[in-house]
Design an enzyme around this catalytic site. Structure first.
Site, PDB file in Angstrom:
ATOM      1  N   GLU A   1       2.575   4.255   3.744  1.00 48.87           N
ATOM      2  CA  GLU A   1       1.495   4.940   3.030  1.00 48.87           C
ATOM      3  C   GLU A   1       0.148   4.720   3.713  1.00 48.87           C
ATOM      4  OE1 GLU A   1       2.057   6.982   0.558  1.00 48.87           O
ATOM      5  OE2 GLU A   1       4.195   6.484   0.443  1.00 48.87           O
TER       6      GLU A   1
ATOM      7  N   GLU B   1      -2.459   2.354  -6.328  1.00 51.29           N
ATOM      8  CA  GLU B   1      -1.943   3.031  -5.136  1.00 51.29           C
ATOM      9  C   GLU B   1      -0.455   2.751  -4.955  1.00 51.29           C
ATOM     10  OE1 GLU B   1      -1.753   5.671  -2.517  1.00 51.29           O
ATOM     11  OE2 GLU B   1      -3.823   5.202  -3.030  1.00 51.29           O
TER      12      GLU B   1
ATOM     13  N   GLU C   1       5.679   8.867  -6.273  1.00 55.54           N
ATOM     14  CA  GLU C   1       5.928   9.892  -5.263  1.00 55.54           C
ATOM     15  C   GLU C   1       7.289   9.696  -4.596  1.00 55.54           C
ATOM     16  OE1 GLU C   1       2.622   9.929  -2.578  1.00 55.54           O
ATOM     17  OE2 GLU C   1       1.311  10.924  -4.014  1.00 55.54           O
TER      18      GLU C   1
END
Length: 119
Positions: free
Chosen positions: A28, A69, A76
């Protein structure tokens, strides 16, 4: 199958958590950017002429930002694992995770600006 308990369970949980942080850093880009920002802002908070409570208020939203996050990245990953076709609920889940990150970034910026410029 025997359940892990006590110290063994704690050690395994710690290992899974470290694995998750490493995975977030590896996969990420946003998390990597936030980690580098964290590496700058948290030490900076210790060099500022602020009270202990203000220092905690400077650091806490940064940690929350990282937490959100990671949760957003987890959402996701699960949504992407389920399928690549668009589904309204999948899109909503991803958008809500992203919104949580945005709100945490706004909170971080607000607290830093408030303490540094209006204190």
């Amino acid at each position: 199958m025997q359940k892990n308990t006590g110290l063994k369970r704690i050690c395994l949980a710690l290992g899974y958590s470290i694995k998750g942080i490493k995975s977030a850093y590896k996969h990420e880009a946003a998390f990597r950017q936030e980690i580098w920002l964290t590496c700058i802002l948290i030490p900076a908070a210790f060099f500022m002429d602020v009270t202990q409570v203000e220092r905690i208020l400077l650091i806490l939203p940064i940690i929350l930002m990282l937490m959100f996050e990671i949760v957003n990245s987890a959402i996701e990953a699960v949504v992407d694992r389920i399928g690549s076709e668009y589904h309204e609920l999948a899109g909503r889940a991803k958008d809500m995770g992203s919104a949580a990150v945005l709100i945490s970034i706004i909170l971080t910026a607000y607290i830093w600006i408030e303490i540094l410029f209006f204190n």
